[in-house]
Design an enzyme around this catalytic site. Sequence first.
Site, PDB file in Angstrom:
ATOM      1  N   ARG A 148       2.828  -6.990  32.861  1.00 12.59           N
ATOM      2  CA  ARG A 148       3.923  -6.646  33.785  1.00 12.59           C
ATOM      3  C   ARG A 148       5.117  -7.565  33.516  1.00 12.59           C
ATOM      4  O   ARG A 148       6.256  -7.131  33.501  1.00 12.59           O
ATOM      5  CB  ARG A 148       3.483  -6.729  35.250  1.00 12.59           C
ATOM      6  N   TYR A 203      24.337  12.113  38.456  1.00 16.01           N
ATOM      7  CA  TYR A 203      23.004  12.690  38.306  1.00 16.01           C
ATOM      8  C   TYR A 203      22.362  12.907  39.687  1.00 16.01           C
ATOM      9  O   TYR A 203      22.412  12.022  40.542  1.00 16.01           O
ATOM     10  CB  TYR A 203      22.156  11.755  37.449  1.00 16.01           C
ATOM     11  N   LYS A 258      16.003  10.808  27.600  1.00 18.31           N
ATOM     12  CA  LYS A 258      16.903  11.786  26.990  1.00 18.31           C
ATOM     13  C   LYS A 258      17.105  11.449  25.506  1.00 18.31           C
ATOM     14  O   LYS A 258      16.195  11.532  24.732  1.00 18.31           O
ATOM     15  CB  LYS A 258      18.213  11.845  27.779  1.00 18.31           C
TER      16      LYS A 258
END
Length: 381
Positions: free
Chosen positions: A47, A100, A197
Site C-alpha cells: 500500500r 467529467y 483512457k
Amino acid sequence: MQFATLAVHAGYQPLDDRHHAVMSPIYQSSIFVHETLDSQQPFSYSRSANPTRSALENTVAALEGGRFGFAFASGMAAIDTVLRATLQPGDEVIAVADLYGGAYRLLTRLYAESGIKVTFADLRQPEALRDLLNPAVKLVWLESPSNPLLNLVDIVALADIAHQAGVKVAIDNTFATPYLQQPLALGVDIVMHSATKYLGGHSDVILGVVIVNDESLAARIKLVQNSAGAVAGPQDSFLVSRGIKTLHLRMDRHCQTALQLAQWLETQPAVEQVFYPGLTSHPQHALAKRQMKAFGGIVSIYLKENSRAAAERVAQRLQLFALGESLGGVESIVNHSATMSHGSMPPAVKAACGIREGLLRLSFGVEDAADLQADLAQALA
Ligand SMILES: *Cc1c(COP(=O)(O)O)cnc(C)c1O
C-alpha cells in the site's frame, strides 16, 4: 530527451532489476521482507510502495515534466486524493462547469455534503475566475479539453490569476495526454489523468495518476495515498506502463484520424455541429494551437435530429464503434453522453453544458480511417 524516448525508457532501468528484465516486473507481493527490525528499505508494504507501481509513477512524472507521480485504483480515486489533499471543510473549490460526469458527482454529492463549497463556472474567459476568487477558495479544478464538448480553458492565464491569490490549480489532462499538453509547464500545480483512457490505451485497465512538482504538495498527496489506500495494484500498473510505451504512436494516429473525420463530419447533412479543437470552426482553435501539440482523438457531434432515438439509431448502426462508456482505446468507441458518461448530471445542468439527447461522443481508435468513415457514412445515412 524527447517524449518518444521518455515514453519507452523513463521510469524504469532494466539494469536496476536483479535479473535485468527489460520490462518492469509485476511484483505481485503484499510485503517485502525486512532483514532487520530497523532496516531502511524502499519497499516494505505494497500500500505504501510497490516496485511495479513506482516504475509507473516515475514514468508518468517524467512524461508530465514533474518530480512526483502517484498511481491510484482509478481516475476517480486520483481526483478524490487531489481534493482531499487540498481542501478542508469550510473551503471552496471552483471547478469548470463542463467536466467529467463522475467528477461532477464526486464534487456535488460527496464534497458539497461534507462542508466544502463547490462552485461551477464557465472559465473560457479567464477573467471570470478573478471575480469568483475569495479567501475561502483553495483550489481551481480545470479540465481541458473538456468531456464531452471539447471546450478549452486558457491554462496559462488561469494559473496566473489563481496564483496571484495564492490558490492552487489542478487539471484533468485525460483528453490531451502529456504528449499533447503539459500543464505543469503552463503553470498548473497538479495534473491528474484517468489512465484508463489513453495512457493505458487498450481498454483493459482502470487506473488514475497524479503528478506534481511541489514537494509539500507531494507529501500531502502521499499521505492521502498511503492513509486512504486507493492505490493501483501491480498488474494494473504494469498494463499502464506497457500502454505508455506506444502512447505517442497511438496519439499521432488518433489525432490524424480525428482531424480528418471531423472535417468530413462537418460536410454531412445528418450532422448539425462538430466539436473538435482542431477545426478552424472551433471557437478556441487559436488557443488549442497555442497550448496543445495536436488536438486529440475525441470528436463530438450534434445530430440534426436532436433526440435520444436518433442518437441510439446511429450508435446501434455503427459496426466498428463500440457503444460504451470509455474512450482512448485502440478500438473506436461511441458514447451517448446524456445517458452514459454524464448520466449522473441533473437534466438542467446537462442542458446548460450543451449535453443534449442528440449528442454523440466519438473516440477514434487506430483502425483504418477510411473504414471508420465508411462506417459513419452508413450509420448517418
Ligand atoms: C474516465 C474519466 C475520469 C474517471 O476516471 P476512471 O478511471 O474511470 O475512474 C476522469 N476524467 C475524465 C476526463 C475521464 O474521461
